[in-house]
Design an enzyme around this catalytic site. Structure first.
Site, PDB file in Angstrom:
ATOM      1  N   GLU A  34       0.846  -1.191   0.000  1.00  0.00           N
ATOM      2  CA  GLU A  34       0.000   0.000   0.000  1.00  0.00           C
ATOM      3  C   GLU A  34       0.886   1.246   0.000  1.00  0.00           C
ATOM      4  O   GLU A  34       1.841   1.340   0.770  1.00  0.00           O
ATOM      5  CB  GLU A  34      -0.924   0.014   1.211  1.00  0.00           C
ATOM      6  CG  GLU A  34      -1.760   1.271   1.375  1.00  0.00           C
ATOM      7  CD  GLU A  34      -2.557   1.623   0.126  1.00  0.00           C
ATOM      8  OE1 GLU A  34      -2.492   2.805  -0.294  1.00  0.00           O
ATOM      9  OE2 GLU A  34      -3.218   0.733  -0.458  1.00  0.00           O
ATOM     10  N   LYS A  51     -20.632   9.336   3.433  1.00  0.00           N
ATOM     11  CA  LYS A  51     -21.834   8.991   4.199  1.00  0.00           C
ATOM     12  C   LYS A  51     -21.862   9.746   5.520  1.00  0.00           C
ATOM     13  O   LYS A  51     -22.935  10.104   6.017  1.00  0.00           O
ATOM     14  CB  LYS A  51     -21.908   7.485   4.443  1.00  0.00           C
ATOM     15  CG  LYS A  51     -21.856   6.643   3.180  1.00  0.00           C
ATOM     16  CD  LYS A  51     -22.817   7.135   2.110  1.00  0.00           C
ATOM     17  CE  LYS A  51     -22.437   6.627   0.732  1.00  0.00           C
ATOM     18  NZ  LYS A  51     -21.320   7.317   0.098  1.00  0.00           N
ATOM     19  N   GLY A 194     -21.607  16.252 -14.025  1.00  0.00           N
ATOM     20  CA  GLY A 194     -21.778  14.811 -13.904  1.00  0.00           C
ATOM     21  C   GLY A 194     -22.827  14.488 -12.869  1.00  0.00           C
ATOM     22  O   GLY A 194     -22.800  15.016 -11.749  1.00  0.00           O
ATOM     23  N   MET A 200     -24.305  13.353  -7.664  1.00  0.00           N
ATOM     24  CA  MET A 200     -25.569  13.638  -6.999  1.00  0.00           C
ATOM     25  C   MET A 200     -25.447  13.591  -5.480  1.00  0.00           C
ATOM     26  O   MET A 200     -26.183  14.298  -4.782  1.00  0.00           O
ATOM     27  CB  MET A 200     -26.658  12.681  -7.476  1.00  0.00           C
ATOM     28  CG  MET A 200     -27.033  12.865  -8.951  1.00  0.00           C
ATOM     29  SD  MET A 200     -27.218  14.592  -9.506  1.00  0.00           S
ATOM     30  CE  MET A 200     -28.487  15.208  -8.412  1.00  0.00           C
ATOM     31  N   ALA A 283     -17.274  15.534 -11.648  1.00  0.00           N
ATOM     32  CA  ALA A 283     -17.671  14.184 -11.236  1.00  0.00           C
ATOM     33  C   ALA A 283     -18.072  13.395 -12.477  1.00  0.00           C
ATOM     34  O   ALA A 283     -19.204  12.944 -12.618  1.00  0.00           O
ATOM     35  CB  ALA A 283     -18.825  14.256 -10.235  1.00  0.00           C
ATOM     36  N   GLY A 285     -16.792  10.544 -13.606  1.00  0.00           N
ATOM     37  CA  GLY A 285     -16.341   9.155 -13.585  1.00  0.00           C
ATOM     38  C   GLY A 285     -14.919   8.996 -13.098  1.00  0.00           C
ATOM     39  O   GLY A 285     -14.258   9.962 -12.689  1.00  0.00           O
ATOM     40  N   ASP A 325     -11.860  -1.963  -9.105  1.00  0.00           N
ATOM     41  CA  ASP A 325     -12.032  -0.923 -10.115  1.00  0.00           C
ATOM     42  C   ASP A 325     -11.069  -1.097 -11.288  1.00  0.00           C
ATOM     43  O   ASP A 325     -11.424  -0.824 -12.440  1.00  0.00           O
ATOM     44  CB  ASP A 325     -11.809   0.463  -9.499  1.00  0.00           C
ATOM     45  CG  ASP A 325     -12.914   0.869  -8.550  1.00  0.00           C
ATOM     46  OD1 ASP A 325     -13.864   0.082  -8.358  1.00  0.00           O
ATOM     47  OD2 ASP A 325     -12.826   1.976  -7.987  1.00  0.00           O
ATOM     48  N   HIS A 458     -44.805  -5.829   9.882  1.00  0.00           N
ATOM     49  CA  HIS A 458     -45.579  -4.586   9.851  1.00  0.00           C
ATOM     50  C   HIS A 458     -45.457  -3.877  11.191  1.00  0.00           C
ATOM     51  O   HIS A 458     -45.510  -4.520  12.238  1.00  0.00           O
ATOM     52  CB  HIS A 458     -47.051  -4.899   9.578  1.00  0.00           C
ATOM     53  CG  HIS A 458     -47.942  -3.697   9.663  1.00  0.00           C
ATOM     54  ND1 HIS A 458     -48.057  -2.795   8.640  1.00  0.00           N
ATOM     55  CD2 HIS A 458     -48.752  -3.256  10.664  1.00  0.00           C
ATOM     56  CE1 HIS A 458     -48.899  -1.843   8.997  1.00  0.00           C
ATOM     57  NE2 HIS A 458     -49.338  -2.088  10.220  1.00  0.00           N
TER      58      HIS A 458
END
Length: 479
Positions: A34, A51, A194, A200, A283, A285, A325, A458
């Site tokens: 790394e 997040k 983007g 978004m 943004a 990609g 990726d 429920h």
């Protein structure tokens, strides 16, 4: 030999560290190389810290709407530096956790930049500080640069933001997601180029905190990989929040001033307009990190900027593998992790099969949340399926009403002939937590009959999933 391993993984992101841990579980002597930070982009500059930012924005949103819940709140505000500090703290905590997991599983970590000089040999040199990313100091107890041998070498080097010529990020006025995550101050206006998940999510974050946000998307719809009906609903919600959205449009030029940018936008209809904003986020990609690894010299096959594999992680060169990726779309952390497991288990000789990419869920954590798996309605028709489509709105769900979240939709797509669930698409509160139910159903080859006869608790939001299935077969109850 101290420098001899069964498996060396290049890259300590989600795919890399998971592959190394699974290798250790299977009895391999494993190491991870790394260069910058354990956990990779996802943990340090992507999935997790965004997040945390979005959670702060969500709480702020609820505080602003306290009276909707019978509550009162005065003097509501936010501290941008504290929001960023919390986000970075979350990443730091998890970064340390990855290090502990590797140590627990007796996986060595080699700190530096790796190149494969020949099959079975990795040369690690001292890390050079990347231009766009703060460098993480090497943790204590990490192995030094040098030459290492391994019969199996797994490339898991991830991806970086795509850069368009003439609109290069400068770290001040034009941002990538790196700078967008650590703003020194909140911009009053923002242009987002983007409208995929990254674009978004940041558009949602900054708009919630008061910025005037404009989104420019070159394709005909925002969130291009999503079902058109869901994307249309999302656009309506974003525009209701005050976002300006241009689709079928392209940023052709950007001019900078001292503290703002002015973009020239081709609207796709023969006209142009200019948009001025304090900051701009590019943004558009990501691209795989395939450079400086020695791949060309070794003859590793590369197409469209990613490493070609056989679905089990194997490249065309024996002993060299690729996951995550750098091995192609979908460029998602959970896909990388699963690919890492498949790759290592294949090396071990266990019974494995290529991952079905049609069953990989995608989630966008904006407000409203969006989640999907499988074929869109358009793709299902394009592939020749005769389909049944079910829909159920959140406004018909008791839990959604109680939460004050009545705006949402669950859409399911079935093969009319067999009852096979082909796709599921959702927009609304907590749908990123709900989508796994449909993922499991698709992997178990569950039919509509089994889903209809399943008993959902429920009151829960998950009941919208059940009703959507029933709607596809003319049995919906609550609309």
């Amino acid at each position: 030999m101290a420098n001899l391993y069964d498996i060396i993984v290049i890259g300590g992101g989600p795919g890399g560290y998971v592959a190394a841990i699974r290798a250790a579980q299977l009895g391999f002597r494993a190491a991870v190389v790394e260069r910058e930070h354990l956990g990779g982009i996802c943990l340090n500059w992507g999935c997790i810290p965004t997040k945390a930012l979005l959670r702060s924005a969500e709480i702020y949103h609820y505080m602003e709407h306290a009276k909707d819940y019978g509550l009162s709140a005065q003097g509501i505000g936010f501290d941008a530096a504290a929001i960023v500090q919390r986000s970075r703290g979350v990443s730091g905590r998890l970064n340390g956790g990855v290090g502990m997991l590797l140590k627990k599983n007796k996986v060595d970590v080699i700190w530096g930049e790796a190149a494969i000089t020949k099959p079975g040999e990795v040369v690690v040199t001292a890390t050079k500080k990347p231009a766009m990313q703060p460098q993480t100091p090497a943790p204590k107890g990490i192995l030094e640069p040098g030459t290492y041998q391994a019969k199996h070498i797994i490339i898991a080097t991830g991806a970086r933001p795509r850069v368009l010529p003439g609109i290069e990020p400068d770290g001040k006025l034009i941002w990538t997601y790196f700078e967008a995550m650590v703003p020194q101050a909140m911009p009053k206006s923002l242009l987002v180029m983007g409208s995929g998940a990254i674009g978004m999510e940041f558009a949602s974050f900054y708009r919630t905190l008061g910025a005037e946000v404009t989104v420019v998307e070159v394709l005909p719809q925002i969130l291009p990989v999503e079902d058109a009906e869901i994307a249309t609903l999302a656009r309506k919600r974003f525009e209701k929040q005050g976002m300006k959205i241009f689709t079928g449009a392209k940023v052709t030029k950007v001019e900078k001033s001292a503290n703002s940018v002015t973009a020239t936008v081709d609207d796709g209809k023969g006209g142009t307009q200019t948009i001025t904003a304090e900051r701009m986020i590019s943004a558009v990609g990501v691209v795989g990190n395939i450079e400086n690894l020695g791949l060309e010299k070794l003859g590793v096959k590369i197409e469209r900027g990613v490493i070609v594999t056989d679905g089990l992680g194997r490249t065309n060169v024996p002993g060299i593998y690729a996951i995550g990726d750098v091995a192609g779309a979908p460029m998602l952390a959970h896909k990388a992790e699963h690919e890492g497991v498949i790759c290592v288990e294949t090396i071990k000789g266990l019974h494995t099969h290529p991952m079905d990419k049609a069953k990989i869920p995608g989630c966008t954590y904006c407000n409203p949340q969006i989640a999907s798996v499988g074929l869109t309605e358009a793709k299902a028709k394009e592939q020749g399926y005769d389909i049944r489509v079910g829909r159920f709105p959140f406004v018909g769900n008791g839990k959604a009403i109680a939460l004050g979240e009545p705006d949402g939709l669950v859409k399911t797509i079935f093969d009319k002939k067999t009852g096979q669930l082909l796709g599921a698409h959702m927009i609304g509160a907590e749908v990123t937590e709900l989508i796994q139910g449909f993922v499991i159903a698709m992997n178990l080859e569950t039919t509509e009959e089994e889903l209809i006869h399943a008993v959902f608790p429920h009151p829960t939001l998950s009941e919208t999933m059940h009703e959507s299935v029933m709607d596809a077969y003319g049995r919906v109850i609550h609309i």
